[in-house]
Design an enzyme around this catalytic site. Structure first.
Site, PDB file in Angstrom:
ATOM      1  N   GLU A 178      -9.834 -15.419  18.805  1.00  0.00           N
ATOM      2  CA  GLU A 178     -10.673 -16.250  19.673  1.00  0.00           C
ATOM      3  C   GLU A 178     -10.789 -15.653  21.063  1.00  0.00           C
ATOM      4  O   GLU A 178     -11.881 -15.615  21.645  1.00  0.00           O
ATOM      5  CB  GLU A 178     -10.116 -17.672  19.764  1.00  0.00           C
ATOM      6  N   SER A 377      -4.769 -26.621  11.869  1.00  0.00           N
ATOM      7  CA  SER A 377      -5.304 -25.952  10.674  1.00  0.00           C
ATOM      8  C   SER A 377      -4.462 -26.251   9.438  1.00  0.00           C
ATOM      9  O   SER A 377      -4.617 -25.598   8.411  1.00  0.00           O
ATOM     10  CB  SER A 377      -5.381 -24.439  10.905  1.00  0.00           C
TER      11      SER A 377
END
Length: 407
Positions: A178, A377
């Site tokens: 990211e 997640s």
């Protein structure tokens, strides 16, 4: 908020019932106390917020739908879609291939791709350089894009302040997918530098204040600044954004520190601060904020230990572990299989990147009280499996079903 079509294998009857009950009781999400699950000899305090976030569910829905709708086609992911081994392995089992590992190392050469192949962009987003690479191969880079909207929000904020001639400081892990993506998008508009923690932010502050020679800058921040970055001119006006999964308190502390450096260096009045420091506010995602706040609320309760469930390369999960470690013994696991018995546990030390084996981790008392949470997640099904495994050590696994019936 939109609901997603996530495979049933990731759902949990127990966790869904608990979350739905809490949502009814606290629609404004202001109560961060944990849910108490009293099973007699074992008491579990479950964090108010945990598990799949909007961005993860969005990515899972797109990825599995893409596989279902394109039988016979070659389907690739740039790298891990999210940082959870169970989800990624499920995609691999369905024929999806990874082009790169999480560090960006190429696993399949670009030359092996064909124009009619499908390439899925993971939830972390990707760099502009990779987008151009795919386009050059005749592959529409954003046709199968699972980039989290909250990551894109950071890119938009970086572009906004870049267009106002601020340099962007990214608080993030330089090698994380990211952060690499955010850095790429930001440097297309303005000089950009990455700081991984407060220690590096303080060093950057010393360059701003003139306490370090500028000729040392390139060595100190090697690989973390945009091409052509000039510390003599590019640190005059700055703003701070972040990797969305960083520790919220650290990001705020870094922003406050850099702001104060600018105030002191340029002798700014409160009204003049915006001349040198952009108001970026918080660019953490809502789930990171909620999950970290829920852990803070959970830690106010008395407990014997904490268990955090999630992928070992998950940034947001590791920060939940950090918070718990400040208060009590904490065990970071990726699956219920690591709960070997009532006396043995296999868990991960993310500080030193090694698996540990600990004996007698459960307190020899009744009831034993455990704080439990998971990363953004991590499927709820894994959390329920962890709860059931713990209950089985005390011969009370049936009480999980009784609890569901009561809700």
């Amino acid at each position: 908020m939109k609901t997603f079509n996530v495979p049933v294998i990731y759902r949990s009857p127990l966790i869904s019932a608990i979350k739905n009950k809490r949502k009814e009781q606290d629609r404004m999400k202001k109560d961060f106390t944990p849910t108490t699950l009293d099973f007699g000899p074992i008491k579990i305090l479950l964090a108010r917020h945990f598990g799949f976030c909007y961005g993860v569910e969005n990515a899972i829905e797109i990825a599995f739908k893409t596989v279902d709708e394109n039988p016979g086609k070659r389907i690739f992911l740039l790298s891990e879609m999210i940082h959870n081994p169970h989800v990624n392995n499920d995609l691999l089992d369905r024929g999806v291939q990874f082009l790169m590992d999480t560090s960006g190392k190429q696993l399949i050469p670009w030359s092996a791709l064909q124009a009619d192949d499908i390439v899925i962009i993971p939830a972390f987003g990707t760099t502009l350089e990779i987008e151009r690479q795919l386009a050059g191969l005749g592959i529409e880079p954003l046709k199968y894009n699972t980039t989290c909207p909250f990551v894109e929000r950071v890119w938009n904020k970086a572009e906004q302040i870049g267009n106002k001639n601020y340099t962007v400081i990214v608080h993030g892990k330089p090698k994380h997918e990211e952060t690499r993506a955010t850095f790429s998008h930001s440097q297309a508009n303005t000089p950009t530098i990455v700081v991984k923690d407060m220690e590096e932010a303080i060093v950057l502050g010393e360059f701003i204040k003139g306490k370090r020679p500028l000729e040392d800058f390139a060595d100190v921040f090697k690989g973390q600044f945009s091409e052509g970055f000039n510390p003599a001119t590019d640190l005059q006006r700055v703003g701070v954004v972040n990797q969305t999964t960083m520790l919220a308190t650290e990001t705020q502390a870094i922003a406050d520190y850099i702001r104060q450096v600018m105030v002191e260096t340029f002798d700014l009045s409160p009204e003049a601060v915006p001349e040198r420091f952009a108001d970026t506010r918080d660019t953490l995602c809502y789930a990171t904020n909620d999950n970290q706040s829920a852990v803070t609320g959970m830690l106010k309760e008395a407990a014997d230990l904490a268990i955090v469930v999630g992928g070992y390369n998950s940034s947001n999960t590791s920060h939940l572990v950090e918070l718990c470690e400040e208060k009590l013994p904490t065990y970071y696991i990726s699956s219920p299989e690591q709960l070997i018995s009532a006396t043995e546990i296999s868990h991960y030390d993310f500080h030193n990147k090694q698996e540990l084996h600990t004996s007698y981790y459960l307190a020899d008392k009744s009831p034993v009280t455990i704080l439990l949470t998971s990363g953004a997640s991590c499927p709820d099904a894994l959390v329920e499996a962890v709860i059931r495994k713990l209950l089985s050590f005390y011969g009370v696994e049936h009480k999980a079903d009784e609890y569901i019936a009561q809700l």
